[in-house]
Design a protein around this motif. Structure first.
Motif, PDB file in Angstrom:
ATOM      1  N   PRO A  53     -56.781 -75.296 -19.777  1.00 37.86           N
ATOM      2  CA  PRO A  53     -56.725 -74.573 -18.490  1.00 37.86           C
ATOM      3  C   PRO A  53     -56.079 -75.424 -17.408  1.00 37.86           C
ATOM      4  O   PRO A  53     -56.244 -76.645 -17.371  1.00 37.86           O
ATOM      5  N   ASN A  54     -55.359 -74.788 -16.532  1.00 36.47           N
ATOM      6  CA  ASN A  54     -54.689 -75.452 -15.410  1.00 36.47           C
ATOM      7  C   ASN A  54     -55.459 -75.110 -14.142  1.00 36.47           C
ATOM      8  O   ASN A  54     -55.501 -73.949 -13.736  1.00 36.47           O
ATOM      9  N   LEU A  55     -56.077 -76.105 -13.521  1.00 38.17           N
ATOM     10  CA  LEU A  55     -56.934 -75.838 -12.371  1.00 38.17           C
ATOM     11  C   LEU A  55     -56.884 -76.986 -11.387  1.00 38.17           C
ATOM     12  O   LEU A  55     -56.243 -78.015 -11.628  1.00 38.17           O
ATOM     13  N   SER A  56     -57.561 -76.812 -10.297  1.00 39.85           N
ATOM     14  CA  SER A  56     -57.635 -77.833  -9.259  1.00 39.85           C
ATOM     15  C   SER A  56     -58.913 -78.642  -9.425  1.00 39.85           C
ATOM     16  O   SER A  56     -59.771 -78.338 -10.259  1.00 39.85           O
ATOM     17  N   VAL A  57     -59.049 -79.676  -8.590  1.00 39.37           N
ATOM     18  CA  VAL A  57     -60.218 -80.541  -8.702  1.00 39.37           C
ATOM     19  C   VAL A  57     -61.491 -79.787  -8.359  1.00 39.37           C
ATOM     20  O   VAL A  57     -62.544 -79.973  -8.982  1.00 39.37           O
ATOM     21  N   SER A  58     -61.411 -78.890  -7.374  1.00 46.02           N
ATOM     22  CA  SER A  58     -62.610 -78.154  -6.964  1.00 46.02           C
ATOM     23  C   SER A  58     -63.088 -77.178  -8.031  1.00 46.02           C
ATOM     24  O   SER A  58     -64.249 -76.758  -8.007  1.00 46.02           O
ATOM     25  N   LEU A  63     -66.019 -75.033 -14.095  1.00 44.11           N
ATOM     26  CA  LEU A  63     -65.597 -74.956 -15.488  1.00 44.11           C
ATOM     27  C   LEU A  63     -66.575 -75.688 -16.407  1.00 44.11           C
ATOM     28  O   LEU A  63     -66.993 -75.163 -17.450  1.00 44.11           O
ATOM     29  N   LEU A  64     -66.988 -76.893 -16.019  1.00 44.42           N
ATOM     30  CA  LEU A  64     -67.906 -77.658 -16.849  1.00 44.42           C
ATOM     31  C   LEU A  64     -69.299 -77.042 -16.860  1.00 44.42           C
ATOM     32  O   LEU A  64     -69.982 -77.061 -17.884  1.00 44.42           O
ATOM     33  N   ASN A  75     -67.368 -82.060 -22.792  1.00 39.91           N
ATOM     34  CA  ASN A  75     -66.042 -82.664 -22.895  1.00 39.91           C
ATOM     35  C   ASN A  75     -65.015 -81.585 -23.145  1.00 39.91           C
ATOM     36  O   ASN A  75     -65.080 -80.876 -24.149  1.00 39.91           O
ATOM     37  N   LYS A  76     -64.060 -81.456 -22.229  1.00 41.13           N
ATOM     38  CA  LYS A  76     -63.094 -80.360 -22.328  1.00 41.13           C
ATOM     39  C   LYS A  76     -61.732 -80.854 -21.889  1.00 41.13           C
ATOM     40  O   LYS A  76     -61.611 -81.604 -20.906  1.00 41.13           O
ATOM     41  N   LEU A  77     -60.705 -80.456 -22.632  1.00 43.61           N
ATOM     42  CA  LEU A  77     -59.337 -80.820 -22.286  1.00 43.61           C
ATOM     43  C   LEU A  77     -58.838 -79.926 -21.165  1.00 43.61           C
ATOM     44  O   LEU A  77     -58.841 -78.693 -21.289  1.00 43.61           O
ATOM     45  N   TYR A 233     -65.254 -84.785 -18.280  1.00 45.01           N
ATOM     46  CA  TYR A 233     -66.678 -84.765 -18.608  1.00 45.01           C
ATOM     47  C   TYR A 233     -67.436 -85.256 -17.389  1.00 45.01           C
ATOM     48  O   TYR A 233     -66.851 -85.795 -16.423  1.00 45.01           O
ATOM     49  N   TYR A 234     -68.747 -85.082 -17.451  1.00 45.38           N
ATOM     50  CA  TYR A 234     -69.622 -85.537 -16.374  1.00 45.38           C
ATOM     51  C   TYR A 234     -70.223 -86.890 -16.723  1.00 45.38           C
ATOM     52  O   TYR A 234     -70.647 -87.130 -17.845  1.00 45.38           O
TER      53      TYR A 234
END
Length: 386
Positions: A53-58, A63-64, A75-77, A233-234
C-alpha cells in the motif's frame, strides 16, 4: 583504457577462444543463468511492490491497527511518503534538548547523513616502457586505495510534509541496510597534486602516478521528501520502518509508479538478455562440442592406424626372426646366442660373427669389443644377401 584493463581484455579474449569457444559458451551460459536468477528475484520484488500500500505517515497507525485486529502480524510491507526530520525534534523530554543533527562542513546545511569521499585520479600514460605495465598488471595489484569514503548518520524520522504537529512519525531504521541513500551533492572539487622528483621516473617506466584528488560531500538534508519502502512495525508504541532485503529500494526519490516502471523495464531487459545469451551459449557450446568430437574421432583414427602399422611392423620383424632361425647351418650361427644367422659386421675389425640383436647388445656395453679378436669396435653394419 588503462594498461590493467588492456591486459585483462587480452587475457580474457585468449581464454574465451580456447577449446573452440567452449569457455566463451560456458561464460555466456553462466551469465544467462545469472540473468534468470535476477529476473526471478526482480519479478518477486515487483509483485511485492505492486501489492504494497502507498500511504502517508499519518495513515500507518490505522493500517497497523487494522491488521492487528484481523489477527495478522503487525509487520507489513508498505510504501511511505514523508519528509526527513531529526529524531530529536519529535522526542519529548531531556533528549529533545540535544540537536541530534549533522552540519555540512562545506555548505553549512543541516543533515541526518553525510558522506565524504576522496577519489585519487591516476594518469593513463604508459611512458616509453609502457609494455611493462601490461605484464605487471597481470600479477601485481595496486595496493593503494584509489577511493576512500566515510558515511556518518544520526537517527532520523519521517513526518508528513507541511505539518507543524509531529504527533505521527515513523522512525527510519538503517541497521543492516545496504541500500543506497538519496543523497544530494553539496561539494565537488578537484584538487591537483604537486609533482615530485620521483614522478618523472614513474612516468618514464609507465607507472601510474596521482594527478589529482576529487573531493566530494553528499548529504541527506532535513526537509527532503522521500519514499520509504520497507517493513513497518510497532516498537514501544512507535511506528518503525526497516529495509527489506528482497527489494532493491529503501529510501528513494521515486514514487511507487516510477519504481514499478523501472522494475518492469529491468525485468524485460533481464528476460530478453537471458533468452539471447542462453541461445548464444547453446549455439557456441554445440559448435564447440561438434568440433572437439570430430577432433577426438580423428585423433582416435590416427592412433588406431599408428597401432596397426606398429603391429604390422612387429609381425614383419617376427617373421624375419623366424626365417633367420629356420635351417641355419652351424657355421653361420651367431657365436653369442647360437640361434640366429650372422648378419652384422663389426667395424673396424670386419668380423661377421653375430646376429643383429646380439651386435646391438655388444655395442651398448661400456667398452664394446669384438667377441672373436677382442678389438675395440665403433659400430656394426648389417649385411643383406641379394
Amino acid at each position: 583504457m588503462t594498461s590493467h584493463e588492456q591486459a585483462l581484455v587480452s587475457l580474457f579474449s585468449q581464454l574465451a577462444l580456447s577449446f573452440d569457444g567452449a569457455v566463451l559458451g560456458l561464460a555466456l551460459a553462466y551469465t544467462a543463468v545469472r540473468s534468470v536468477l535476477k529476473l526471478t528475484a526482480n519479478s518477486a520484488a515487483l509483485d511485492k511492490l505492486c501489492a504494497a500500500p502507498n500511504l502517508s505517515v499519518s495513515d500507518l497507525r490505522s493500517l497497523l491497527d487494522s491488521s492487528d485486529s484481523d489477527g495478522n502480524s503487525q509487520n507489513k510491507l508498505v510504501i511511505v511518503r514523508g519528509t526527513v526530520e531529526a529524531k530529536s525534534s519529535v522526542e519529548s523530554g531531556w533528549k529533545s534538548l540535544r540537536p541530534g543533527v549533522l552540519v555540512s562542513n562545506e555548505s553549512g546545511d543541516s543533515a541526518v547523513a553525510i558522506e565524504r569521499s576522496q577519489t585519487c585520479i591516476y594518469t593513463e600514460w604508459k611512458g616509453f616502457f609502457g609494455w611493462t605495465s601490461d605484464i605487471r598488471a597481470l600479477f601485481v595489484r595496486n595496493l593503494r586505495q584509489q577511493e576512500s569514503s566515510s558515511l556518518r548518520t544520526v537517527p532520523f524520522v519521517l513526518i508528513d510534509g507541511g505539518r507543524r504537529s509531529h504527533a505521527d512519525y515513523a522512525i527510519v531504521n538503517l541497521e543492516g541496510s545496504r541500500h543506497p541513500l538519496p543523497l544530494t551533492t553539496v561539494y565537488h572539487k578537484l584538487q591537483p597534486t604537486n609533482a615530485s622528483p620521483y614522478t618523472f621516473l614513474q612516468a618514464l617506466f609507465g607507472n601510474q602516478y596521482p594527478v589529482g584528488i576529487l573531493d566530494e560531500e553528499k548529504i541527506l538534508p532535513l526537509g527532503k521528501d522521500v519514499y520509504a519502502v520497507g517493513i513497518c512495525y510497532y516498537r514501544n508504541g512507535i511506528a518503525e520502518i526497516k529495509s527489506c532485503k528482497e527489494l532493491p529500494y529503501f529510501l528513494s526519490e521515486l514514487n511507487k509508479d516510477q519504481m514499478i516502471v523501472e522494475l518492469t523495464f529491468k525485468s524485460k531487459v533481464l528476460f530478453w538478455s537471458g533468452i539471447i545469451l542462453g541461445s548464444l551459449s547453446i549455439g557456441i557450446l554445440g559448435y564447440a562440442f561438434m568440433r572437439n568430437w570430430n577432433k577426438w574421432k580423428q585423433w582416435r583414427q590416427q592412433r588406431e592406424a599408428q597401432q596397426q602399422r606398429q603391429v604390422n611392423h612387429d609381425d614383419a620383424e617376427f617373421e624375419n626372426l623366424v626365417n633367420e632361425m629356420d635351417d641355419v647351418p652351424d657355421g653361420q650361427l651367431c657365436v653369442i646366442c647360437l640361434m640366429r644367422r650372422r648378419r652384422s659386421v663389426f667395424i673396424p675389425c670386419g668380423h661377421l660373427v653375430c646376429c643383429q640383436g646380439c651386435a646391438v647388445s655388444v655395442e651398448r656395453n661400456v667398452a664394446p669389443k669384438c667377441p672373436v679378436c677382442r678389438q675395440e669396435i665403433r659400430n656394426s653394419v648389417r649385411i643383406f644377401e641379394s
